[in-house]
Design an enzyme around this catalytic site. Sequence first.
Site, short mmCIF file in Angstrom:
data_model
loop_
_atom_site.label_atom_id
_atom_site.label_comp_id
_atom_site.label_asym_id
_atom_site.label_seq_id
_atom_site.Cartn_x
_atom_site.Cartn_y
_atom_site.Cartn_z
N TRP A 87 0.82 -1.24 0.21
CA TRP A 87 -0.30 -0.02 -0.05
C TRP A 87 1.07 1.10 -0.02
CZ3 TRP A 87 -1.24 -4.43 3.10
CH2 TRP A 87 -2.47 -4.82 2.66
N HIS A 145 -7.04 1.98 2.52
CA HIS A 145 -8.00 1.06 2.10
C HIS A 145 -8.96 1.17 3.06
CE1 HIS A 145 -5.45 -1.94 4.58
NE2 HIS A 145 -5.54 -0.92 5.28
N ARG A 183 -3.84 6.18 -2.89
CA ARG A 183 -2.41 5.40 -3.03
C ARG A 183 -1.65 6.26 -3.71
NH1 ARG A 183 -4.12 -0.82 -3.03
NH2 ARG A 183 -5.68 -0.84 -1.78
N GLN A 215 -13.56 2.06 -2.34
CA GLN A 215 -13.55 0.66 -1.98
C GLN A 215 -14.91 0.48 -1.11
OE1 GLN A 215 -10.15 -0.48 0.29
NE2 GLN A 215 -8.88 -1.13 -1.63
N VAL A 274 -6.03 -11.35 7.50
CA VAL A 274 -6.65 -12.40 7.54
C VAL A 274 -6.02 -13.74 7.16
CG1 VAL A 274 -8.82 -11.33 6.40
CG2 VAL A 274 -7.03 -11.98 4.96
N ALA A 330 -14.19 -11.38 6.07
CA ALA A 330 -13.93 -9.59 5.76
C ALA A 330 -13.77 -9.79 4.35
CB ALA A 330 -13.09 -9.03 6.54
C1 YSA Z 1 -8.77 -8.02 1.83
C2 YSA Z 1 -8.88 -8.92 2.56
C3 YSA Z 1 -9.93 -8.46 3.81
O1 YSA Z 1 -10.38 -9.40 4.78
C4 YSA Z 1 -10.58 -7.10 3.64
C5 YSA Z 1 -10.01 -6.22 2.68
C6 YSA Z 1 -9.20 -6.80 1.74
C7 YSA Z 1 -8.76 -5.82 0.50
C8 YSA Z 1 -7.55 -4.97 1.08
N1 YSA Z 1 -7.68 -4.11 2.04
C9 YSA Z 1 -6.97 -4.27 -0.02
O2 YSA Z 1 -6.99 -2.91 -0.13
N2 YSA Z 1 -6.58 -5.13 -1.15
S1 YSA Z 1 -6.06 -4.35 -2.62
O3 YSA Z 1 -4.85 -3.32 -2.39
O4 YSA Z 1 -5.95 -5.37 -3.58
O5 YSA Z 1 -7.15 -3.37 -3.07
C10 YSA Z 1 -8.53 -3.98 -3.15
C11 YSA Z 1 -9.11 -3.54 -4.65
O6 YSA Z 1 -8.75 -2.12 -4.72
C12 YSA Z 1 -8.55 -4.06 -5.82
O7 YSA Z 1 -9.13 -5.19 -5.92
C13 YSA Z 1 -9.04 -3.11 -6.82
O8 YSA Z 1 -10.20 -3.59 -7.48
C14 YSA Z 1 -9.10 -2.05 -6.15
N3 YSA Z 1 -7.79 -1.01 -6.36
C15 YSA Z 1 -6.47 -1.19 -5.81
N4 YSA Z 1 -5.52 -0.36 -6.37
C16 YSA Z 1 -6.20 0.76 -7.30
C17 YSA Z 1 -7.54 0.37 -6.93
N5 YSA Z 1 -8.55 0.43 -8.01
C18 YSA Z 1 -8.26 1.68 -8.37
N6 YSA Z 1 -6.83 2.17 -8.57
C19 YSA Z 1 -5.89 1.92 -7.88
N7 YSA Z 1 -4.86 2.28 -7.74
#
Ligand code: YSA
Length: 230
Positions: A33, A61, A87, A101, A144, A198
């Site tokens: 992140w 997030h 981000r 999100q 998780v 989650a």
């Molecule tokens: C995972 C497990 C849990 O129990 C609860 C939540 C999560 C998600 C975790 N907090 C998270 O942020 N995962 S992630 O970094 O992969 O981002 C989740 C989603 O945000 C991605 O699948 C994507 O759809 C979106 N995302 C990530 N970076 C992005 C973006 N959408 C647009 N622009 C970006 N730069």
Amino acid sequence: MGFETAEGPEAETEYYNFDALNIPADHPAREMWDTFWLRQNELKVKSLKLKVEERLLLRTHTSPVQIRYMETHQPPFRIVAPGKVFRYEASDASHDIQFYQIEGLVVDKNISVANLKATIETFYSKLFGKAVKTRLRPSYFPFVEPGFEGDISCVNCGGKGCSVCKQTGWLEMFGAGMVHPNVLRAGGINPNEWRGFAFGMGLDRLAMMKYKISDIRLMHSGDLRFINQF
Ligand code: YSA
């Protein structure tokens, strides 16, 4: 399905965004992140009740809302937490520096991965107005265990393979898993008594798919020709 909506602040502390989610300062997973850090003394965010040593950031997030909610509520509960996240990364057609999100958290007795899968499948099927299949792949998120990355069957081709799903029949849509005992503990919940699942998903990419939008950056472009279509 009995979910309540919860909210948290966009200017968040390092504790809620990382530490309480089982990501201490030296944990390599912090690199997942890329973070905008805030210059604390220039901010007057009284509602956060800051301690001096707590560094502020723009939340990367919606997962910190899990902790804030657990701290103030007793299980059983089911919540979704939609909101803006930020981000520090290069933007392209599917990545922006600010996006939305939606987080989900369910804590109850006897919760299993089957409940997670059924909940998510129902969510996507309602959203797209047709039956959608989901697929969970093993993945790693510190908050998780076990953790998954989740795909849905391509809503464009129904899973046959097309340019939207890069001929795979699947679209990567969310992260999820069973809440780590350390995270329940950080929220003041006894992991020997309660279990939870989650999930977190990107809302902009979901909207892009539903409305066939080709570039995520249009969302924050302020271009009225784009906005007026909805
Ligand atoms: C995972 C497990 C849990 O129990 C609860 C939540 C999560 C998600 C975790 N907090 C998270 O942020 N995962 S992630 O970094 O992969 O981002 C989740 C989603 O945000 C991605 O699948 C994507 O759809 C979106 N995302 C990530 N970076 C992005 C973006 N959408 C647009 N622009 C970006 N730069």
